[in-house]
Design an enzyme around this catalytic site. Structure first.
Site, PDB file in Angstrom:
ATOM      1  N   GLU A 163     -10.154   6.979   3.335  1.00 40.72           N
ATOM      2  CA  GLU A 163     -11.061   6.053   4.019  1.00 40.72           C
ATOM      3  C   GLU A 163     -10.244   4.809   4.334  1.00 40.72           C
ATOM      4  O   GLU A 163      -9.274   4.513   3.657  1.00 40.72           O
ATOM      5  CB  GLU A 163     -12.248   5.695   3.130  1.00 40.72           C
ATOM      6  CG  GLU A 163     -12.006   4.528   2.162  1.00 40.72           C
ATOM      7  CD  GLU A 163     -10.963   4.796   1.082  1.00 40.72           C
ATOM      8  OE1 GLU A 163     -10.722   5.979   0.781  1.00 40.72           O
ATOM      9  OE2 GLU A 163     -10.369   3.832   0.560  1.00 40.72           O
ATOM     10  N   LYS A 167       0.810  -1.223   0.000  1.00 39.14           N
ATOM     11  CA  LYS A 167       0.000   0.000   0.000  1.00 39.14           C
ATOM     12  C   LYS A 167       0.843   1.273   0.000  1.00 39.14           C
ATOM     13  O   LYS A 167       0.424   2.303  -0.501  1.00 39.14           O
ATOM     14  CB  LYS A 167      -0.965  -0.010   1.177  1.00 39.14           C
ATOM     15  CG  LYS A 167      -2.114  -0.998   0.973  1.00 39.14           C
ATOM     16  CD  LYS A 167      -3.300  -0.686   1.851  1.00 39.14           C
ATOM     17  CE  LYS A 167      -4.512  -1.504   1.455  1.00 39.14           C
ATOM     18  NZ  LYS A 167      -4.385  -2.934   1.847  1.00 39.14           N
ATOM     19  N   SER A 180       1.654  -9.824  -0.661  1.00 41.63           N
ATOM     20  CA  SER A 180       1.274  -8.407  -0.596  1.00 41.63           C
ATOM     21  C   SER A 180       1.587  -7.757   0.745  1.00 41.63           C
ATOM     22  O   SER A 180       1.773  -6.540   0.814  1.00 41.63           O
ATOM     23  CB  SER A 180      -0.214  -8.257  -0.917  1.00 41.63           C
ATOM     24  OG  SER A 180      -0.999  -9.079  -0.061  1.00 41.63           O
TER      25      SER A 180
HETATM   26  C1  LIG Z   1      -5.248  -3.965   1.551  1.00 43.07           C
HETATM   27  C2  LIG Z   1      -4.512  -5.216   1.318  1.00 43.07           C
HETATM   28  C3  LIG Z   1      -4.834  -6.109   0.264  1.00 43.07           C
HETATM   29  C4  LIG Z   1      -6.030  -5.910  -0.632  1.00 43.07           C
HETATM   30  O1  LIG Z   1      -6.009  -4.786  -1.446  1.00 43.07           O
HETATM   31  P1  LIG Z   1      -5.766  -4.875  -3.013  1.00 43.07           P
HETATM   32  O2  LIG Z   1      -6.116  -3.507  -3.474  1.00 43.07           O
HETATM   33  O3  LIG Z   1      -6.656  -5.940  -3.570  1.00 43.07           O
HETATM   34  O4  LIG Z   1      -4.348  -5.211  -3.220  1.00 43.07           O
HETATM   35  C5  LIG Z   1      -4.049  -7.231   0.069  1.00 43.07           C
HETATM   36  N1  LIG Z   1      -3.000  -7.492   0.868  1.00 43.07           N
HETATM   37  C6  LIG Z   1      -2.655  -6.680   1.893  1.00 43.07           C
HETATM   38  C7  LIG Z   1      -1.481  -7.046   2.732  1.00 43.07           C
HETATM   39  C8  LIG Z   1      -3.389  -5.519   2.149  1.00 43.07           C
HETATM   40  O5  LIG Z   1      -3.041  -4.732   3.179  1.00 43.07           O
END
Ligand SMILES: *Cc1c(COP(=O)(O)O)cnc(C)c1O
Length: 394
Positions: free
Chosen positions: A113, A91, A379
């Site tokens: 948000e 993010k 992610s």
């Molecule tokens: C917020 C988040 C996601 C989901 O958001 P996407 O916009 O689909 O990438 C996935 N993994 C983590 C670690 C997150 O914090």
């Protein structure tokens, strides 16, 4: 830039996307749309963005060959380590990009948000870095459920404002943020956390996250002598980490792109967040896309053990990639994700975020061959999910 796989000038990916917004928001969105492209494509912007990604976020994120996981699944599995970024997920790539854009537009105040608080914390972080005022809207229920993230945001200097209407969750927080933006069009920039919302946000966020696939090209070349893996797997909430790791590969047709949604308790139950699997075309947060709705077209409450995947819509890019068949979308249940998280932890010593664990759960659903090169996007890291992992008690 290859125009065949980014949105057209009105923000459409095929029939999906666009900007379906109330009249009162038109000027805010239009003034952003008019300038964003020239700003983010300027040499000055690219230099600053790239410096902060390197020196502040810690990029490039490593590409790690997961040997024991590879043995288990009988393929060459690599992990793209977005979990090692500053603040613990992908993010930060997007919030750095958007706050730089806000600065160039002369904005003084940032709003956002947040659901679980991950995007709110990433936004509060870059606001502290840039010395900008930060207001984060968060559902009252989510504030109670995610208290450590509320404390983080407050320590970073942000004001966290509870959304007290409706279900008191993400959807209500988004409505409050939009209301604030309407009232403060001159000085305020709205940082959206995924590839969702009205044009130009899906395009903007995809471009900021595309650094993930940009790095992957050369990292894979160095390790495997090819830029192209056989599979790329990423979890999909709104779809930003998936969009980022897919982006440079969309026109490389032999690379199979796999998105993994949260099935929750199962796609056949009401407790799911697998939008592409169970959703239909509609309009949510300013964008025409697939979304979870009842027969009357009312948006239904999503459910997943993972707060970051718990969104009733999906970015229009993914609705389009699913419709054209360029990407395939699988889903994983809460239990499959928990199993996959424990498996990665025990095999590789990496505790993934619950969201990322959904991507890992897809490994067992593919027919992999020994020569296949598979890249899984990790992610985020799992620190925030320790309570859920402890409760699962594997
Ligand atoms: C917020 C988040 C996601 C989901 O958001 P996407 O916009 O689909 O990438 C996935 N993994 C983590 C670690 C997150 O914090």
């Amino acid at each position: 830039m290859n125009k065949t796989f980014i949105s057209d000038s009105k923000g459409y990916y095929g029939q999906y996307g666009g900007a379906y917004i109330p009249e009162m928001l038109r000027e805010n969105v239009e003034s952003l749309r008019a300038v964003y492209y020239d700003i983010i494509e300027s040499e000055e912007f690219k230099k600053e963005f790239s410096m902060l990604l390197t020196d502040y976020a810690g990029r490039p994120s490593p590409l790690f060959f997961a040997g024991r996981l590879s043995n288990k699944y009988g393929a060459k599995i690599y992990l793209k380590r977005e979990d090692l970024n500053h603040t613990g997920s992908h993010k930060i790539n997007n919030t750095i990009g958007q706050i730089l854009l806000a600065k160039k537009m002369g904005k003084k105040r940032i709003i956002a948000e947040t659901g679980a608080g991950q995007h709110g914390a990433a936004t509060a972080t870059v606001c502290a870095l840039m010395g900008m005022e930060c207001v984060v809207y968060m559902g009252e229920l989510d504030m109670a459920r995610q208290e450590p993230n509320v404390k983080r945001m407050e320590m970073l200097g942000a004001s966290v404002v509870p959304a007290t209407c409706g279900n008191k969750t993400l959807k209500d927080a988004t409505n409050e943020a939009l209301r604030d933006w309407i009232c403060n069009p001159e000085n305020t920039f709205y940082i959206i956390g995924s590839v969702v919302g009205p044009h130009p946000y899906p395009d903007l966020v995809t471009k900021f996250q595309s650094v993930i696939s940009e790095e992957l090209l050369s990292q894979l070349m160095a390790k495997e002598g090819t830029e192209d893996p056989d599979y790329i797997i990423a979890c999909v909430g709104g779809g930003s980490n998936a969009a980022g790791i897919f982006y440079k590969y969309i026109d490389r047709k032999k690379v199979k792109l796999i998105g993994v949604e949260a099935a929750g308790k199962g796609v056949e139950t009401d407790e799911t967040a697998a939008t592409i699997t169970v959703g239909e075309t509609g309009i949510i947060h300013g964008s025409k896309t697939l979304l979870m709705q009842n027969e009357d077209g009312q948006i239904t409450e999503p459910y997943s053990i993972s707060a970051g995947l718990d969104y009733p819509g999906v970015g229009p890019l993914h609705a389009w990639l699913a419709g054209t068949g360029r990407a395939s979308y699988l889903n994983a249940t809460d239990n499959e994700a928990l199993d996959a998280a424990y498996e990665l932890t025990r095999l590789e010593g990496i505790i993934p975020a619950l969201e990322s664990a959904h991507a890992l759960a897809a490994l067992g659903k593919l027919k992999l061959k020994p020569a296949d090169i598979v890249v899984v996007n990790i992610s985020g890291r799992g620190d925030k999910d320790m309570q859920a992992y402890a409760n699962a008690n594997r």
